[in-house]
Design an enzyme around this catalytic site. Sequence first.
Site, mmCIF file in Angstrom:
data_model
loop_
_atom_site.group_PDB
_atom_site.id
_atom_site.type_symbol
_atom_site.label_atom_id
_atom_site.label_comp_id
_atom_site.label_asym_id
_atom_site.label_seq_id
_atom_site.Cartn_x
_atom_site.Cartn_y
_atom_site.Cartn_z
ATOM 1 N N HIS A 148 0.832 -1.205 0.000
ATOM 2 C CA HIS A 148 0.000 0.000 0.000
ATOM 3 C C HIS A 148 0.867 1.255 0.000
ATOM 4 O O HIS A 148 1.969 1.278 0.567
ATOM 5 C CB HIS A 148 -0.903 0.031 1.230
ATOM 6 C CG HIS A 148 -2.072 -0.903 1.139
ATOM 7 N ND1 HIS A 148 -2.963 -0.882 0.092
ATOM 8 C CD2 HIS A 148 -2.499 -1.881 1.993
ATOM 9 C CE1 HIS A 148 -3.903 -1.807 0.294
ATOM 10 N NE2 HIS A 148 -3.635 -2.427 1.434
ATOM 11 N N CYS A 217 0.157 1.930 -5.798
ATOM 12 C CA CYS A 217 -0.819 2.811 -6.443
ATOM 13 C C CYS A 217 -0.261 4.219 -6.617
ATOM 14 O O CYS A 217 0.590 4.670 -5.853
ATOM 15 C CB CYS A 217 -2.102 2.885 -5.608
ATOM 16 S SG CYS A 217 -2.965 1.319 -5.448
#
Length: 250
Positions: A148, A217
Amino acid sequence: MSVVDQGDDARTASAPGPGHRRGRRGRIAAVVSVLGELLITTGVLLGLFVVYSLWWTNVLANREAERDSAEVRENWAQDGPGGAAEDRTYDAGEGVGFLHVPSMGGEVLIKKGTDTDELNKGVAGYYTEPVKAVPPWKGEGNFSLAAHRDGHGAKFHDIHRMEKGDPVVVETEDTWYVYKVYEILPKTSKYNVEVLAGVPEVSGRDEPGRYITLTTCTPILTSDYRYIVWGELVRTEKVDAERTPPAEIR
């Protein structure tokens, strides 16, 4: 005979008085007040959600990762010199080693799998699909990892700080694998699985080798695209009794 001015009487009867205007302004003020309170409440709720997403999930994930990391190191200590066999297989959720990237800071526990539930534990997961990663102890291939960038530990939050030539080190029970970053792709489609290929040709390589790929991301606070960093193995070092880190991460 008196004459009554009906026009004046009609105007007098229909014209709103001061009390009527004050009542109307009061109702408007009440509506505005209620709307203001709703907006404030909504803002507070959104603020709490942001705090939960970007801070509290980090706290929980880091706690779990620290606990799991300690368990991995305890197991390694019990195994003693020699460590695990090179052909050892790992179950999902079991820590396989640690990722060290000085330009991102700290160490990250590596586990098998990139499911959201796994990454939410504050770890880096290696891909089992859509393209299967090849761990460094298995030889040639691409050890592709995901983590993440925001929330749930945010282990790859500072990936944008990485530069070509930076060291990336994977620590296993008995070996240090030292990689050097050779290419970075700041933005690509999240459906671009070519970045995970055993020979990542999109990175400029066309020969089999021992690669590492970090994915997360981008932009920050979104999951619209992916940020990619590629490295290539430059050497390995056997772990000594003191687990002395290689020079790149001392």
